[in-house]
Write an enzyme that holds these catalytic residues in place. Structure first.
Site, PDB file in Angstrom:
ATOM      1  N   SER A 157      63.432   7.848 -58.426  1.00 23.51           N
ATOM      2  CA  SER A 157      64.662   8.008 -59.501  1.00 23.51           C
ATOM      3  C   SER A 157      64.958   9.036 -60.087  1.00 23.51           C
ATOM      4  O   SER A 157      64.185  10.153 -60.154  1.00 23.51           O
ATOM      5  CB  SER A 157      64.210   6.761 -60.501  1.00 23.51           C
ATOM      6  OG  SER A 157      64.959   6.866 -61.724  1.00 23.51           O
ATOM      7  N   ASN A 160      61.331   0.349 -51.451  1.00 21.60           N
ATOM      8  CA  ASN A 160      62.343   0.137 -52.303  1.00 21.60           C
ATOM      9  C   ASN A 160      61.808  -0.588 -53.473  1.00 21.60           C
ATOM     10  O   ASN A 160      62.422  -0.464 -54.708  1.00 21.60           O
ATOM     11  CB  ASN A 160      63.425  -0.317 -51.691  1.00 21.60           C
ATOM     12  CG  ASN A 160      64.166  -1.218 -52.562  1.00 21.60           C
ATOM     13  OD1 ASN A 160      65.169  -0.362 -53.507  1.00 21.60           O
ATOM     14  ND2 ASN A 160      64.377  -2.295 -52.805  1.00 21.60           N
ATOM     15  N   LYS A 218      57.783   6.757 -61.244  1.00 19.77           N
ATOM     16  CA  LYS A 218      58.653   7.321 -60.402  1.00 19.77           C
ATOM     17  C   LYS A 218      58.460   8.979 -59.980  1.00 19.77           C
ATOM     18  O   LYS A 218      58.731   9.449 -59.081  1.00 19.77           O
ATOM     19  CB  LYS A 218      60.071   7.210 -60.774  1.00 19.77           C
ATOM     20  CG  LYS A 218      60.793   5.543 -60.971  1.00 19.77           C
ATOM     21  CD  LYS A 218      60.429   5.147 -59.563  1.00 19.77           C
ATOM     22  CE  LYS A 218      61.233   3.800 -59.509  1.00 19.77           C
ATOM     23  NZ  LYS A 218      61.268   3.165 -58.018  1.00 19.77           N
ATOM     24  N   TYR A 231      57.931   3.284 -66.178  1.00 19.66           N
ATOM     25  CA  TYR A 231      58.733   3.612 -65.111  1.00 19.66           C
ATOM     26  C   TYR A 231      58.765   5.108 -64.839  1.00 19.66           C
ATOM     27  O   TYR A 231      58.756   5.407 -63.720  1.00 19.66           O
ATOM     28  CB  TYR A 231      59.699   2.997 -65.502  1.00 19.66           C
ATOM     29  CG  TYR A 231      61.094   3.003 -64.327  1.00 19.66           C
ATOM     30  CD1 TYR A 231      61.175   2.071 -63.526  1.00 19.66           C
ATOM     31  CD2 TYR A 231      61.953   3.906 -64.437  1.00 19.66           C
ATOM     32  CE1 TYR A 231      62.062   2.055 -62.466  1.00 19.66           C
ATOM     33  CE2 TYR A 231      62.983   4.058 -63.410  1.00 19.66           C
ATOM     34  CZ  TYR A 231      62.875   3.046 -62.448  1.00 19.66           C
ATOM     35  OH  TYR A 231      63.885   3.243 -61.451  1.00 19.66           O
TER      36      TYR A 231
END
Length: 254
Positions: free
Chosen positions: A146, A94, A164, A160
């Protein structure tokens, strides 16, 4: 909270980034199902608070602090887990970070850090638990991707989004390699969830605007994501591997 009895009785779960947000919610959900929990977080104060929140479930727990991007910290966490519990059954990757920086302004250090925490940390922890899971011929690995992985990030920058998206490829590849050892590997793809990281990144007015734009016009709750993760960790999901499951209030429908 509903009682899930012994759904994860005799299981041991490592949850990274469990000091707050979705990681903390997942740790509580697995503890409520009977799992013993290893809270791994870079922030000791938050990790200790997360463990206290598990007390209502009479959960055996362990705090390990460290950096998911450092191999020695990851190996230390797995060793500490084995020393205390003798097994590792579930891994929840996570831990993550984001920055809203535009591509033109991202410096190399920031790029490397965002990609390392989100992607390298997922790789290092997954690699570190495989021998134990293979030996037991059972394991559950759930990687946090995500909505950004299938579109672009609502909040984070290109580093990011890239990390992801890469997690989905890593998930599929690892799932294929490990299926013969009784290990399933899946990803969850949350949309905009009401966490500290989101609240600290987006101002309240913008947050409200985003929420009202979704078909289910609110932010998701960490506990809702935790329910999806728990399902993937259970025997009910024993025929699901290499999958990416969306939970985004309809923000992305594909």
């Amino acid at each position: 909270m509903e009682n899930y009895n012994d759904e994860f009785d005799n299981k041991v779960a490592i949850v990274t980034g469990a000091g707050q947000g979705m990681g903390k919610a997942v740790a509580k959900r697995l503890a409520n199902g009977g799992s013993r929990i290893v809270v791994f977080d870079i922030n000791r104060e938050q990790a200790d608070a997360a463990v206290k929140s598990l007390n209502e479930f009479n959960c055996e727990s362990l705090v390990v602090t460290g950096d998911v991007t450092q191999k020695q910290d990851v190996e230390k966490a797995v060793e500490a887990t084995l020393d205390k519990f003798g097994q590792v059954d579930i891994l929840i990757n996570n831990a993550g970070v984001l920055r809203p920086t535009a591509v033109i302004d991202i410096d190399e250090k920031e790029w490397d850090w965002v990609v390392a925490v989100n992607l390298k940390g997922t790789f290092l922890f997954s690699q570190a638990v495989l021998k134990v899971m293979r030996k037991n011929n059972w394991g559950r690995i759930v990687n946090f991707s995500s909505t950004a992985s299938k579109n672009i990030s609502t909040v984070g920058g290109a580093h990011y989004t890239s990390a992801k998206a890469a997690i989905l490829g890593f998930t599929r590849h690892l799932a294929k390699e490990e299926a013969g050892y009784g290990i399933t590997v899946n990803s969850v793809c949350p949309g905009l969830i009401d966490t500290e990281m989101v609240r600290n990144t987006i101002d309240p007015v913008k947050t409200k605007q985003y929420a009202e734009s979704f078909p289910i016009n609110r932010l998701g709750e960490p506990e809702e994501v935790a329910e999806l993760v728990a399902f993937l960790c259970s025997n009910r999901a024993s025929y699901i591997t290499g999958a990416s499951l969306d939970i985004n209030g309809g923000d992305l429908m594909i």
